[in-house]
Scaffold this motif. Sequence first.
Motif, mmCIF file in Angstrom:
data_model
loop_
_atom_site.group_PDB
_atom_site.id
_atom_site.type_symbol
_atom_site.label_atom_id
_atom_site.label_comp_id
_atom_site.label_asym_id
_atom_site.label_seq_id
_atom_site.Cartn_x
_atom_site.Cartn_y
_atom_site.Cartn_z
ATOM 1 N N GLY A 1 47.341 58.430 35.862
ATOM 2 C CA GLY A 1 45.957 57.989 35.730
ATOM 3 C C GLY A 1 45.597 56.994 36.815
ATOM 4 N N ASP A 2 44.313 56.698 36.865
ATOM 5 C CA ASP A 2 43.879 55.727 37.870
ATOM 6 C C ASP A 2 44.235 54.318 37.421
ATOM 7 O OD1 ASP A 2 42.112 55.191 35.856
ATOM 8 O OD2 ASP A 2 40.387 56.081 36.846
ATOM 9 N N ARG A 3 43.872 53.359 38.240
ATOM 10 C CA ARG A 3 44.282 51.978 37.976
ATOM 11 C C ARG A 3 43.606 51.402 36.743
ATOM 12 N NH1 ARG A 3 44.467 49.330 44.100
ATOM 13 N NH2 ARG A 3 46.054 50.770 44.918
ATOM 14 N N GLN A 4 42.360 51.760 36.513
ATOM 15 C CA GLN A 4 41.667 51.236 35.341
ATOM 16 C C GLN A 4 42.285 51.766 34.054
ATOM 17 O OE1 GLN A 4 37.447 51.777 35.402
ATOM 18 N NE2 GLN A 4 37.131 50.763 33.422
ATOM 19 N N GLU A 5 42.593 53.056 34.011
ATOM 20 C CA GLU A 5 43.233 53.628 32.828
ATOM 21 C C GLU A 5 44.601 53.003 32.579
ATOM 22 O OE1 GLU A 5 43.406 57.779 33.411
ATOM 23 O OE2 GLU A 5 41.244 58.113 33.165
ATOM 24 N N LEU A 6 45.348 52.816 33.648
ATOM 25 C CA LEU A 6 46.669 52.205 33.506
ATOM 26 C C LEU A 6 46.549 50.768 33.003
ATOM 27 C CD1 LEU A 6 49.722 52.383 33.932
ATOM 28 C CD2 LEU A 6 49.357 51.703 36.308
ATOM 29 N N LEU A 7 45.580 50.032 33.537
ATOM 30 C CA LEU A 7 45.392 48.653 33.107
ATOM 31 C C LEU A 7 44.958 48.587 31.643
ATOM 32 C CD1 LEU A 7 45.249 45.645 33.830
ATOM 33 C CD2 LEU A 7 42.890 46.023 34.583
ATOM 34 N N ASP A 8 44.031 49.442 31.250
ATOM 35 C CA ASP A 8 43.589 49.459 29.850
ATOM 36 C C ASP A 8 44.747 49.777 28.909
ATOM 37 O OD1 ASP A 8 41.016 48.860 30.548
ATOM 38 O OD2 ASP A 8 40.349 50.955 30.635
ATOM 39 N N ALA B 1 38.860 42.441 37.090
ATOM 40 C CA ALA B 1 39.657 43.327 37.944
ATOM 41 C C ALA B 1 38.789 44.388 38.601
ATOM 42 C CB ALA B 1 40.766 43.982 37.121
ATOM 43 N N LEU B 2 37.752 44.833 37.899
ATOM 44 C CA LEU B 2 36.849 45.839 38.464
ATOM 45 C C LEU B 2 36.092 45.279 39.680
ATOM 46 C CD1 LEU B 2 35.550 48.643 38.238
ATOM 47 C CD2 LEU B 2 33.901 47.647 36.644
ATOM 48 N N LYS B 3 35.744 44.002 39.652
ATOM 49 C CA LYS B 3 35.054 43.394 40.785
ATOM 50 C C LYS B 3 35.929 43.351 42.035
ATOM 51 C CE LYS B 3 31.977 40.489 38.018
ATOM 52 N NZ LYS B 3 31.552 39.092 37.700
ATOM 53 N N THR B 4 37.222 43.286 41.837
ATOM 54 C CA THR B 4 38.143 43.278 42.985
ATOM 55 C C THR B 4 38.679 44.670 43.285
ATOM 56 O OG1 THR B 4 40.035 42.787 41.542
ATOM 57 C CG2 THR B 4 38.827 40.909 42.451
ATOM 58 N N SER B 5 38.052 45.713 42.678
ATOM 59 C CA SER B 5 38.488 47.105 42.877
ATOM 60 C C SER B 5 39.938 47.310 42.438
ATOM 61 C CB SER B 5 38.317 47.523 44.346
ATOM 62 O OG SER B 5 36.970 47.408 44.736
ATOM 63 N N PHE B 6 40.357 46.544 41.439
ATOM 64 C CA PHE B 6 41.709 46.637 40.877
ATOM 65 C C PHE B 6 42.772 46.440 41.944
ATOM 66 C CE2 PHE B 6 38.917 49.184 38.195
ATOM 67 C CZ PHE B 6 39.136 48.592 36.954
#
Length: 299
Positions: A144-151, A259-264
């Motif tokens: 998955g992408d970084r956001q999915e992994l972080l969530d 984290a989204l503001k820093t593009s993860f």
Amino acid sequence: MTDTTSAAAGISQAASQTPVPGADIAGAASGAASAAANIAPAATDAASGGHEITSALIVDGTLWVLIAFSVATWALILIKGIQHLRIAHHNRIYSKKFWGAQDFQAAAALTDNKGPAARVADVGFTTLIEADGGTTTHDLEHTGDRQELLDRRLRQQMQKERGALESGLSILATIGSISPFVGLFGTVWGIMGALTNISKTGSASLEVVAGPIGEALIATAVGIAVAVPAVIGYNFFIRRNKVIWAALDDFAIDFVHLALKTSFLIKRPVTAPRANSAVAKKPAIKASHDELQAEGVQI
């Protein structure tokens, strides 16, 4: 004639002095019946005494079980109270440090962090660093992408924190639920023993009834006294857990937005070089005069 009368009298006297076997048998049977009559009350008294001992043991055992429940209840209340005080203290300190940082990168460099909020943030920063290094794309866990992994990582850590907060509460719930019934069991058994003794003694006076039944009712009172603190403690800590869980959920959402503001993307924290690390080698100095002249250097 006189001789005949004397002979008859002698025969009658001899007959009266001769023992009769039937009379001895009747006497022996009467003695056995009397002994059996004496043994029967003794056996009844022994059975009654055994029943009293059994009833007393059961009531005493019930009281000791309730005392053990009470000790466990107060120990858990003390432990969970200390745990919640420490959690509130650590979360308050880390929140000030986190929101007081200059930027997201500076927040990632914070050290000596404790508490659930700090552990959730550490998992998030570690996930972003691993994703930036390209080391998390080789198995299903890291797909998955970084956001999915972080969530996913944040949710897993929050579940761990929730399990730690709820540990021990099931014991409080169990004690609060069963303690009144355990006390009621001891009371019912004690009253049964008291009524049995009353029926055997044939006396229902106040002295006979009040003592055993009063002792039996103590078990119910102790059961209620044990259940009340357990139920209150369980409800209090359930409420505190909901507050902490809501705060962690809000913090995780804010962390994802930051984290989204820093593009993860996040840089690895810079570690200071060790004191015993190898020193950079200096260029070799040609100290020999002959070597310098051989290379055409004028001095």
